[in-house]
Design a protein around this motif. Structure first.
Motif, short mmCIF file in Angstrom:
data_model
loop_
_atom_site.label_atom_id
_atom_site.label_comp_id
_atom_site.label_asym_id
_atom_site.label_seq_id
_atom_site.Cartn_x
_atom_site.Cartn_y
_atom_site.Cartn_z
N UNK A 10 0.83 -1.19 0.00
CA UNK A 10 0.00 0.00 0.00
C UNK A 10 0.87 1.26 0.00
N UNK A 11 0.46 2.27 -0.76
CA UNK A 11 1.20 3.53 -0.79
C UNK A 11 1.27 4.19 0.58
N UNK A 12 0.22 4.04 1.38
CA UNK A 12 0.21 4.62 2.73
C UNK A 12 1.28 3.99 3.60
N UNK A 13 1.51 2.69 3.44
CA UNK A 13 2.56 2.01 4.19
C UNK A 13 3.93 2.56 3.80
N UNK A 14 4.15 2.75 2.51
CA UNK A 14 5.42 3.30 2.04
C UNK A 14 5.63 4.70 2.62
N UNK A 15 4.60 5.52 2.60
CA UNK A 15 4.71 6.88 3.15
C UNK A 15 5.05 6.85 4.63
N UNK A 16 4.38 5.97 5.35
CA UNK A 16 4.63 5.84 6.80
C UNK A 16 6.08 5.41 7.06
N UNK A 17 6.52 4.36 6.39
CA UNK A 17 7.87 3.86 6.61
C UNK A 17 8.93 4.86 6.18
N UNK A 39 21.03 1.94 8.13
CA UNK A 39 21.26 1.41 6.80
C UNK A 39 20.32 0.27 6.46
N UNK A 40 20.12 -0.62 7.43
CA UNK A 40 19.20 -1.74 7.21
C UNK A 40 17.77 -1.28 7.03
N UNK A 41 17.35 -0.32 7.85
CA UNK A 41 15.99 0.21 7.76
C UNK A 41 15.77 0.88 6.41
N UNK A 42 16.73 1.67 5.99
CA UNK A 42 16.63 2.36 4.71
C UNK A 42 16.59 1.36 3.57
N UNK A 43 17.37 0.30 3.68
CA UNK A 43 17.40 -0.73 2.65
C UNK A 43 16.03 -1.41 2.50
N UNK A 44 15.38 -1.67 3.61
CA UNK A 44 14.05 -2.30 3.58
C UNK A 44 13.04 -1.35 2.91
N UNK A 45 13.07 -0.08 3.27
CA UNK A 45 12.15 0.89 2.67
C UNK A 45 12.40 0.99 1.16
N UNK A 46 13.66 1.03 0.74
CA UNK A 46 13.98 1.07 -0.69
C UNK A 46 13.44 -0.17 -1.40
N UNK A 47 13.62 -1.33 -0.77
CA UNK A 47 13.12 -2.59 -1.36
C UNK A 47 11.61 -2.55 -1.54
N UNK A 48 10.91 -2.10 -0.51
CA UNK A 48 9.45 -2.03 -0.59
C UNK A 48 8.99 -1.02 -1.65
N UNK A 49 9.71 0.09 -1.78
CA UNK A 49 9.38 1.07 -2.82
C UNK A 49 9.55 0.45 -4.21
N UNK A 50 10.63 -0.29 -4.39
CA UNK A 50 10.88 -0.94 -5.68
C UNK A 50 9.80 -1.97 -5.99
N UNK A 51 9.42 -2.74 -4.99
CA UNK A 51 8.36 -3.74 -5.18
C UNK A 51 7.03 -3.06 -5.50
N UNK A 52 6.74 -1.96 -4.82
CA UNK A 52 5.49 -1.23 -5.07
C UNK A 52 5.50 -0.68 -6.50
N UNK A 53 6.63 -0.19 -6.95
CA UNK A 53 6.73 0.30 -8.33
C UNK A 53 6.50 -0.84 -9.32
N UNK A 54 7.06 -2.01 -9.04
CA UNK A 54 6.82 -3.18 -9.89
C UNK A 54 5.33 -3.51 -9.92
N UNK A 55 4.69 -3.46 -8.76
CA UNK A 55 3.25 -3.77 -8.70
C UNK A 55 2.44 -2.75 -9.49
#
Length: 71
Positions: A10-17, A39-55
């Motif tokens: 969800x876009x709201x989840x990405x915004x929150x994170x 660094x780990x937290x940022x990496x997870x957020x980047x991963x989720x953004x990339x997956x959301x873009x794929x979706x």
């Protein structure tokens, strides 16, 4: 064993994170543990953004194919 499929993101989840774990430069006095956590937290957020873009791209492709006339 196959990787599990990513659930809809969800876009709201990405915004929150993104707000909770913004990309920040290292600050004076931070420990290596602090830096690794950031660094780990940022990496997870980047991963989720990339997956959301794929979706989004998959959704757009599916909807554009749906509207195409059959030949």
């Amino acid at each position: 064993m196959d990787k599990p499929k990513c659930p809809p993101i969800d876009d709201a989840l990405i915004s929150y994170l993104d707000a909770q774990f913004p990309e920040l430069s290292a600050q004076r006095g931070e420990t290596i543990d602090d830096l690794m956590f950031k660094g780990g937290s940022t990496s997870v957020v980047r991963h989720l953004k990339a997956k959301r873009e794929e979706q989004h791209n998959e959704d757009n492709l599916a909807s554009s194919n749906f509207l195409q006339p059959l030949t």
